[in-house]
Structure formats: C-alpha cells, structure tokens
Design an enzyme around this catalytic site. Structure first.
Site, mmCIF file in Angstrom:
data_model
loop_
_atom_site.group_PDB
_atom_site.id
_atom_site.type_symbol
_atom_site.label_atom_id
_atom_site.label_comp_id
_atom_site.label_asym_id
_atom_site.label_seq_id
_atom_site.Cartn_x
_atom_site.Cartn_y
_atom_site.Cartn_z
ATOM 1 C CE LYS A 124 93.168 45.543 21.485
ATOM 2 N NZ LYS A 124 92.011 45.090 22.286
ATOM 3 C CD GLN A 163 90.098 46.586 25.143
ATOM 4 O OE1 GLN A 163 90.527 46.813 24.013
ATOM 5 N NE2 GLN A 163 90.446 45.488 25.805
ATOM 6 C CG ASP A 178 88.235 42.480 18.784
ATOM 7 O OD1 ASP A 178 89.388 42.098 18.523
ATOM 8 O OD2 ASP A 178 87.819 42.626 19.955
#
Ligand code: NAP
Length: 281
Positions: free
Chosen positions: A55, A99, A122
């Site tokens: 990422k 994450q 996200d």
C-alpha cells in the site's frame, strides 16, 4: 464452450493508477500539498507487513506520501484509539488505513468506527457502510469496491442476476452484498450456518467467494456460464474457489493471484485521492 474471460485485477489497477497520478499532480499544482495516507499496523503479522508495504508503494507510485505508524502487539484499544484521534486531527492526513486484523485483545470495530468519516478511505467505519448501503456519500469498503470496479470494467451485467455471496464478514461479505444489491442484482448471502450451500450456489449467475478456505467452492456446485469472483487469499496463493477445475465452466473469473487483491489497493488509493480533492480543490 467459449474460453472464459479473465477478469484481470492488475489491468484494472493499472488504469486506475494512471488516472490517479494525473489527479494527484493537479492537487499538488493547485495546493502545493502532497496528500498523505496514514497506515497503522499493530503487531508483527508478516502478511500484514507485506500488505502495508504494498500500500505504501502504491501510494508513492501515484504521487502521494505514505505515513507508516507501527505499534507493538501489546497496544491496547485505548492506545490505538488515541493514535487514530491524533491522525483525525492531523490536517496533512487525507486517509487512514488501520490494517486488518489487529491483535485479538483489541476492539477492532471500535477502532474502525473512531476513524473520521472524511478520512475513512478504506471504508471500514460502520457509518460509512450505512451511508454506502443507503446510497449516500461515503467511502466504500476497499475489497468490495474492488470487486464492483472489476465487474464494471469488464462490462459484467448484474441487473436482475442472481448473485450468491459466500461469507458475511464486516469488511467483505456484508458490504459486497449491499453493493451488488444497489447494482440491481438479486442477492443471496450465505455463511457457515447456511443449509444446502451447493444447491444455492448452483442457482447463481455470479458467485462471490469470501470464505477464507482454500478451494472451498467446487466445480460441481456451479452452473455453466457462471461469473466467478474469488476474493479469497489463502496459504499457497490459492483462492476460495477451486479455479483450477471450475474456471473452464465459467464465462468469466477473477484469477488468484492477480484478481481482486491488486485492485483493492488501487481502490484505497482512489478514495484517498478523492478525500484529498474534497479537501484541497
Ligand atoms: P472472515 O471474517 O473469516 O469471514 C469468513 C466468512 O465465511 C464468514 O462469514 C463465515 O461465516 C463464512 N464461512 C466460513 N465457513 C463457511 C462454510 N463452511 N460455509 C459457508 N460460509 C462459511 O474472512 P474475511 O475477512 O471476509 O476474508 C475472506 C477471504 O477473503 C480470506 O481468504 C481473506 O484472505 C480474503 N481477503 C481478501 C482481500 C483482498 O483484498 N483480496 C481482502 C480481505 C480479505 P460465519 O459468519 O457464519 O462465521
């Protein structure tokens, strides 16, 4: 039967990234600011390390700046919440990625829900899920968004089709089901308590597998000409659908690797650029 179409997520990701590079250039030119994506990783899960690195690299490729925050395994929910709060208040940060998964002792959803909606690129905050489900402005969960983007890129018709989603997790099964519903598919959501799963899958025009079990969906369960979307990523680089045997009876399928995964990162970048555009343009 005709050869199935390969729904190549790398091709889709590449075209999205090319567009993002131009958009980031415009942001920089007009505001003099380089947008920042903050990534938080808790503990030392090697797979998460790899994802966060990928990422970060994608972030640099499109011209944004990654800001990596590494926290020890022993981090508490309260400590993580305070890091998120700091990033929420940091004006230079346009997107925040926590994450998944975090260590088990942390209340992951509480932390996801603490990410401010304008930086939730996200799409993990429950309120983002609600907004997207209701068709309002909100960031979409990245993997479900990746699936929809790939299907759209290759012109896969969803209207009136029967989509069977296997899995109901908050980051995948549930949100992708809502996106498919909003695209006018008729959606059946299956899970570990579903009875007669193979019979249900047999009626699907589109199967989205997000189970987390290698080669779980068998060729015999599938109708000829089905579209196969394999979101699974299991040890040994295999997905949740037995693609080696099943791909040939499908009309189109996402390969593993090279399908949903690469495009997921592009969707995170895309929504971070969108957040930066809202802020700086
Ligand atoms: P998860 O949270 O473990 O959820 C798995 C889902 O599968 C659950 O809803 C579970 O049902 C269901 N399930 C388990 N066993 C089943 C069975 N025998 N029959 C029917 N349903 C069953 O997993 P996840 O986070 O959604 O991830 C799923 C897969 O996607 C994993 O392989 C993961 O690595 C991959 N993934 C890929 C990406 C990407 O970008 N490509 C991103 C995230 C995840 P219950 O709810 O009843 O337990």
């Amino acid at each position: 039967m005709a050869q199935p179409l390969i729904l190549d997520g790398r091709v889709v990701a590449k075209s999205i990234e090319a567009d993002l590079q131009k958009r980031v250039e415009i942001i920089k030119e007009k505001s003099g600011i380089t947008p920042v994506l903050a990534t938080i990783i808790v503990g030392n899960n090697p797979a998460s390390e790899t994802y966060v690195r990928m990422k970060g690299n994608a972030c640099k490729r499109v011209g944004m700046e990654p800001k990596k925050i590494e926290l020890p395994e022993s981090t508490t929910t309260e400590e993580l919440l305070s890091v998120i709060d700091e990033l929420n208040r940091d004006d230079s940060v346009c997107g925040i990625l926590l994450q998944h998964p975090v260590p088990k002792h942390i209340d992951e959803q509480k932390c996801f829900n603490a990410i401010s909606l304008d930086k939730d690129t996200d799409g993990v905050n429950t309120a983002s899920f609600g907004a997207v489900t209701m068709g309002n402005v909100g960031f979409k969960c990245a993997t479900p968004y990746s699936i929809m983007t790939i299907l759209n890129y290759y012109g896969i018709e969803l209207k009136g089709k029967h989509a069977v989603v296997i899995g109901r997790s908050p980051i995948l099964g549930k949100p992708v089901s809502m996106l498919l519903l909003n695209a006018d598919a008729t959606v059946t959501i299956c899970h570990s308590r579903t009875v007669n799963l193979p019979e249900i899958v047999k009626t699907a025009d589109v199967v989205v597998a997000c189970v987390g079990k290698a080669n779980f969906v068998k060729r015999e369960w599938l109708k000829e000409g089905v579209v196969l979307v394999d979101a699974g990523y299991n040890e040994g680089n295999v997905g949740d659908i037995d693609l080696q045997n099943a791909a040939e009876i499908s009309s189109a399928y996402t390969p593993v690797p090279g399908g949903v995964g690469p495009c997921t990162i592009a969707m995170l970048m895309s929504q971070t650029v969108e957040s930066a555009e809202r802020k700086y343009l």
